[in-house]
Design an enzyme around this catalytic site. Sequence first.
Site, PDB file in Angstrom:
ATOM      1  N   ASP A 108       4.490   0.143  12.006  1.00 51.72           N
ATOM      2  CA  ASP A 108       3.261  -0.523  11.546  1.00 51.72           C
ATOM      3  C   ASP A 108       3.228  -2.011  11.888  1.00 51.72           C
ATOM      4  O   ASP A 108       2.185  -2.647  11.776  1.00 51.72           O
ATOM      5  CB  ASP A 108       3.106  -0.339  10.032  1.00 51.72           C
ATOM      6  CG  ASP A 108       3.090   1.125   9.662  1.00 51.72           C
ATOM      7  OD1 ASP A 108       2.056   1.769   9.876  1.00 51.72           O
ATOM      8  OD2 ASP A 108       4.131   1.629   9.211  1.00 51.72           O
TER       9      ASP A 108
ATOM     10  N   ARG B 270      -3.870  10.814   3.060  1.00 56.18           N
ATOM     11  CA  ARG B 270      -2.803  11.814   3.166  1.00 56.18           C
ATOM     12  C   ARG B 270      -2.037  11.965   1.854  1.00 56.18           C
ATOM     13  O   ARG B 270      -1.133  12.776   1.747  1.00 56.18           O
ATOM     14  CB  ARG B 270      -1.820  11.388   4.267  1.00 56.18           C
ATOM     15  CG  ARG B 270      -2.321  11.669   5.655  1.00 56.18           C
ATOM     16  CD  ARG B 270      -1.375  11.125   6.692  1.00 56.18           C
ATOM     17  NE  ARG B 270      -0.048  11.718   6.634  1.00 56.18           N
ATOM     18  CZ  ARG B 270       0.270  12.898   7.138  1.00 56.18           C
ATOM     19  NH1 ARG B 270      -0.652  13.618   7.744  1.00 56.18           N
ATOM     20  NH2 ARG B 270       1.491  13.359   7.045  1.00 56.18           N
TER      21      ARG B 270
ATOM     22  N   CYS C   5      -4.648   8.018   9.229  1.00 56.33           N
ATOM     23  CA  CYS C   5      -4.997   7.404  10.501  1.00 56.33           C
ATOM     24  C   CYS C   5      -4.826   8.356  11.670  1.00 56.33           C
ATOM     25  O   CYS C   5      -3.975   9.229  11.651  1.00 56.33           O
ATOM     26  CB  CYS C   5      -4.125   6.171  10.713  1.00 56.33           C
ATOM     27  SG  CYS C   5      -4.632   4.801   9.685  1.00 56.33           S
TER      28      CYS C   5
ATOM     29  N   LYS D 184       0.833  -1.213   0.000  1.00 58.17           N
ATOM     30  CA  LYS D 184       0.000   0.000   0.000  1.00 58.17           C
ATOM     31  C   LYS D 184       0.861   1.254   0.000  1.00 58.17           C
ATOM     32  O   LYS D 184       0.588   2.201  -0.746  1.00 58.17           O
ATOM     33  CB  LYS D 184      -0.907  -0.012   1.241  1.00 58.17           C
ATOM     34  CG  LYS D 184      -1.490   1.335   1.623  1.00 58.17           C
ATOM     35  CD  LYS D 184      -2.405   1.248   2.822  1.00 58.17           C
ATOM     36  CE  LYS D 184      -1.909   1.815   4.121  1.00 58.17           C
ATOM     37  NZ  LYS D 184      -1.434   3.172   4.204  1.00 58.17           N
ATOM     38  N   ASN D 185       1.890   1.265   0.841  1.00 59.72           N
ATOM     39  CA  ASN D 185       2.665   2.496   1.016  1.00 59.72           C
ATOM     40  C   ASN D 185       3.699   2.735  -0.081  1.00 59.72           C
ATOM     41  O   ASN D 185       4.431   3.709  -0.036  1.00 59.72           O
ATOM     42  CB  ASN D 185       3.325   2.522   2.408  1.00 59.72           C
ATOM     43  CG  ASN D 185       2.255   2.674   3.485  1.00 59.72           C
ATOM     44  OD1 ASN D 185       1.109   3.009   3.190  1.00 59.72           O
ATOM     45  ND2 ASN D 185       2.627   2.414   4.729  1.00 59.72           N
TER      46      ASN D 185
ATOM     47  N   VAL E  10       8.285   6.333  16.566  1.00 65.79           N
ATOM     48  CA  VAL E  10       7.953   6.991  15.295  1.00 65.79           C
ATOM     49  C   VAL E  10       6.741   7.914  15.450  1.00 65.79           C
ATOM     50  O   VAL E  10       6.750   9.054  14.986  1.00 65.79           O
ATOM     51  CB  VAL E  10       7.727   5.956  14.175  1.00 65.79           C
ATOM     52  CG1 VAL E  10       7.368   6.649  12.859  1.00 65.79           C
ATOM     53  CG2 VAL E  10       8.969   5.093  13.992  1.00 65.79           C
TER      54      VAL E  10
HETATM   55  N1  EPU Z   1       6.411  14.261  10.627  1.00 69.22           N
HETATM   56  C1  EPU Z   1       6.468  15.586  10.958  1.00 69.22           C
HETATM   57  N2  EPU Z   1       6.286  16.516   9.964  1.00 69.22           N
HETATM   58  C2  EPU Z   1       6.034  16.150   8.674  1.00 69.22           C
HETATM   59  C3  EPU Z   1       5.985  14.783   8.337  1.00 69.22           C
HETATM   60  C4  EPU Z   1       6.176  13.851   9.342  1.00 69.22           C
HETATM   61  O1  EPU Z   1       6.688  15.944  12.126  1.00 69.22           O
HETATM   62  O2  EPU Z   1       5.874  17.036   7.817  1.00 69.22           O
HETATM   63  C5  EPU Z   1       6.579  13.238  11.693  1.00 69.22           C
HETATM   64  C6  EPU Z   1       5.289  12.450  11.888  1.00 69.22           C
HETATM   65  O3  EPU Z   1       4.380  13.119  12.713  1.00 69.22           O
HETATM   66  C7  EPU Z   1       5.779  11.155  12.495  1.00 69.22           C
HETATM   67  C8  EPU Z   1       7.157  10.996  11.835  1.00 69.22           C
HETATM   68  O4  EPU Z   1       7.522  12.271  11.299  1.00 69.22           O
HETATM   69  O5  EPU Z   1       5.939  11.298  13.886  1.00 69.22           O
HETATM   70  C9  EPU Z   1       7.217   9.965  10.743  1.00 69.22           C
HETATM   71  O6  EPU Z   1       6.241  10.232   9.771  1.00 69.22           O
HETATM   72  P1  EPU Z   1       6.455   9.856   8.232  1.00 69.22           P
HETATM   73  O7  EPU Z   1       6.452  11.116   7.436  1.00 69.22           O
HETATM   74  O8  EPU Z   1       7.631   8.963   8.137  1.00 69.22           O
HETATM   75  O9  EPU Z   1       5.153   9.043   7.945  1.00 69.22           O
HETATM   76  P2  EPU Z   1       4.157   9.168   6.702  1.00 69.22           P
HETATM   77  O10 EPU Z   1       4.914   9.343   5.440  1.00 69.22           O
HETATM   78  O11 EPU Z   1       3.087  10.135   7.016  1.00 69.22           O
HETATM   79  C10 EPU Z   1       4.184   6.635   6.102  1.00 69.22           C
HETATM   80  C11 EPU Z   1       3.154   5.560   6.014  1.00 69.22           C
HETATM   81  C12 EPU Z   1       2.701   5.160   7.395  1.00 69.22           C
HETATM   82  C13 EPU Z   1       3.920   4.681   8.188  1.00 69.22           C
HETATM   83  C14 EPU Z   1       4.992   5.765   8.197  1.00 69.22           C
HETATM   84  C15 EPU Z   1       6.265   5.325   8.885  1.00 69.22           C
HETATM   85  C16 EPU Z   1       2.066   6.047   3.923  1.00 69.22           C
HETATM   86  C17 EPU Z   1       0.843   6.491   3.199  1.00 69.22           C
HETATM   87  N3  EPU Z   1       2.016   6.038   5.248  1.00 69.22           N
HETATM   88  O12 EPU Z   1       3.525   7.733   6.727  1.00 69.22           O
HETATM   89  O13 EPU Z   1       1.813   4.084   7.234  1.00 69.22           O
HETATM   90  O14 EPU Z   1       3.529   4.390   9.502  1.00 69.22           O
HETATM   91  O15 EPU Z   1       5.312   6.156   6.853  1.00 69.22           O
HETATM   92  O16 EPU Z   1       6.816   4.200   8.245  1.00 69.22           O
HETATM   93  O17 EPU Z   1       3.054   5.660   3.307  1.00 69.22           O
HETATM   94  C18 EPU Z   1      -0.059   2.783   7.649  1.00 69.22           C
HETATM   95  O18 EPU Z   1       0.211   2.179   6.600  1.00 69.22           O
HETATM   96  O19 EPU Z   1      -0.974   2.401   8.440  1.00 69.22           O
HETATM   97  C19 EPU Z   1       0.673   3.977   7.999  1.00 69.22           C
HETATM   98  C20 EPU Z   1       0.301   4.819   8.964  1.00 69.22           C
END
Ligand code: EPU
Length: 438
Positions: A311, A97, A121, A23-24, A333
């Site tokens: 995850d 997102r 989420c 998915k990601n 995380v």
């Molecule tokens: N963060 C910030 N500012 C930002 C972006 C992120 O402070 O602008 C923080 C977040 O709040 C978090 C940390 O950085 O504490 C990590 O967030 P990250 O950006 O790595 O996560 P994401 O890209 O929003 C993706 C996956 C998530 C997965 C995370 C970590 C997708 C669509 N989502 O999220 O997947 O948990 O990476 O591996 O790719 C899921 O599949 O259920 C899911 C939540």
Amino acid sequence: MRDVLQIHGGTPLEGEITVRGAKNFVSKAMVAALLGDGPSELRNVPVIRDVAVVTGLLELHGVTVTADQAAGVLTLDPRNVESAHVADIDAHAGSSRIPILFCGPLLHRLGEAFIPDLGGCRIGDRPINYHLDILRQFGAVVEKREQGIHIRAPRGLQGTKIELPYPSVGATEQLLLTAVRADGLTELSNAAIEPEILDLINVLQKMGAIISVDTDRVIRIEGVPRLSGYRHTALSDRIEAASWASAALATRGDIMVRGATQPEMTTFLNTFRKVGGEFEVDDAGIRFFHPGGDLRSIVLETDVHPGFMTDWQQPLVVALTQAKGLSIVHETVYENRFGFTDALVGMGATIQVYRECLGGHACRFGQRNFYHSAVISGPTPLAAADIEVPDLRGGFSHLIAALAAKGTSAVSGIGLIDRGYEHFTEKLAALGAEFSRD
Ligand code: EPU
């Protein structure tokens, strides 16, 4: 489709299921197709709601998407990309997102982008400050409006040098999708290097991009003026595979997960073995099983790749309620990813959450008011309960708990699980679970 599962638990899950593309990764590869000047073909695509949401968003922007769901093939033709109406995009607000990742490609194609309020989420604040800072550094002008964020690139996008405060997956993807067609060189330090990101780099390289991943989390990109379409088979979903593995452990079952691949799961497999689970890797997938006897407690810390994925944490915690002794899990995380444990406690688990960084290194949530460490004492039998699904991974964990518990549980809000788990009720049936959807 109705939204409540009545689960008659207590039966080990046994049998064989298949996982397809991650998915990601798939959602990001779909966005990357926007950058090409010809059609792209993405294979191994699962039928999940996140793919439908991104398909809808791409179509709003004039991309023609055709799907062969059974074969798992998507074709994406971006030759008629156009600006979407704010109201139409806004109708998608709250559902994903992913819209934030449309910015770079749309700025290159159209000179502007609009981002509605973002969903995803409920596992913490999930801010987008890194994304907006990155876009500004490339020269974009970001304006917050009532319905969302309007972004323009009046003078195009120029390569830049950036260091992320934290190796964010989304921010790294934002940078990649923007830098590949920006003018000149871009260097990103402290980048995320998750396998899904490396596969996105594979896609971008197929399209004509020049990207190198150096040691120490440094990614360098040389911008190019044009990119073509791509043909690519998505890497497999290691989160889904680990979720089924944890389900096998918690229910004392035996599940062959076809499509699961070892290299992306090394850290999970080590932990699975330490807890007392067994697995066999072969070319078709990985068989996960409970060998009998007691499971063992562990100390675990989630982290960015190559650490233990956040995850993977929630499904495994359910299995840890069945392990002998005290397990400690430190979530580094997300600041708020233990909300799902309340329901487990209601089912008889002994879990306490703490604000302190327990069992590992101090993390950035340490001196703040976040319950981000958990102590799980087991084994405790789980009793059936009525549960409301809180988020995607927490929801799947609740499903596992209900499957492990004796008696009938009603799990509501399971539509959320369709976001990221393909045909999960069919898979449950194939594994011998007893349930009805009403
Ligand atoms: N963060 C910030 N500012 C930002 C972006 C992120 O402070 O602008 C923080 C977040 O709040 C978090 C940390 O950085 O504490 C990590 O967030 P990250 O950006 O790595 O996560 P994401 O890209 O929003 C993706 C996956 C998530 C997965 C995370 C970590 C997708 C669509 N989502 O999220 O997947 O948990 O990476 O591996 O790719 C899921 O599949 O259920 C899911 C939540």
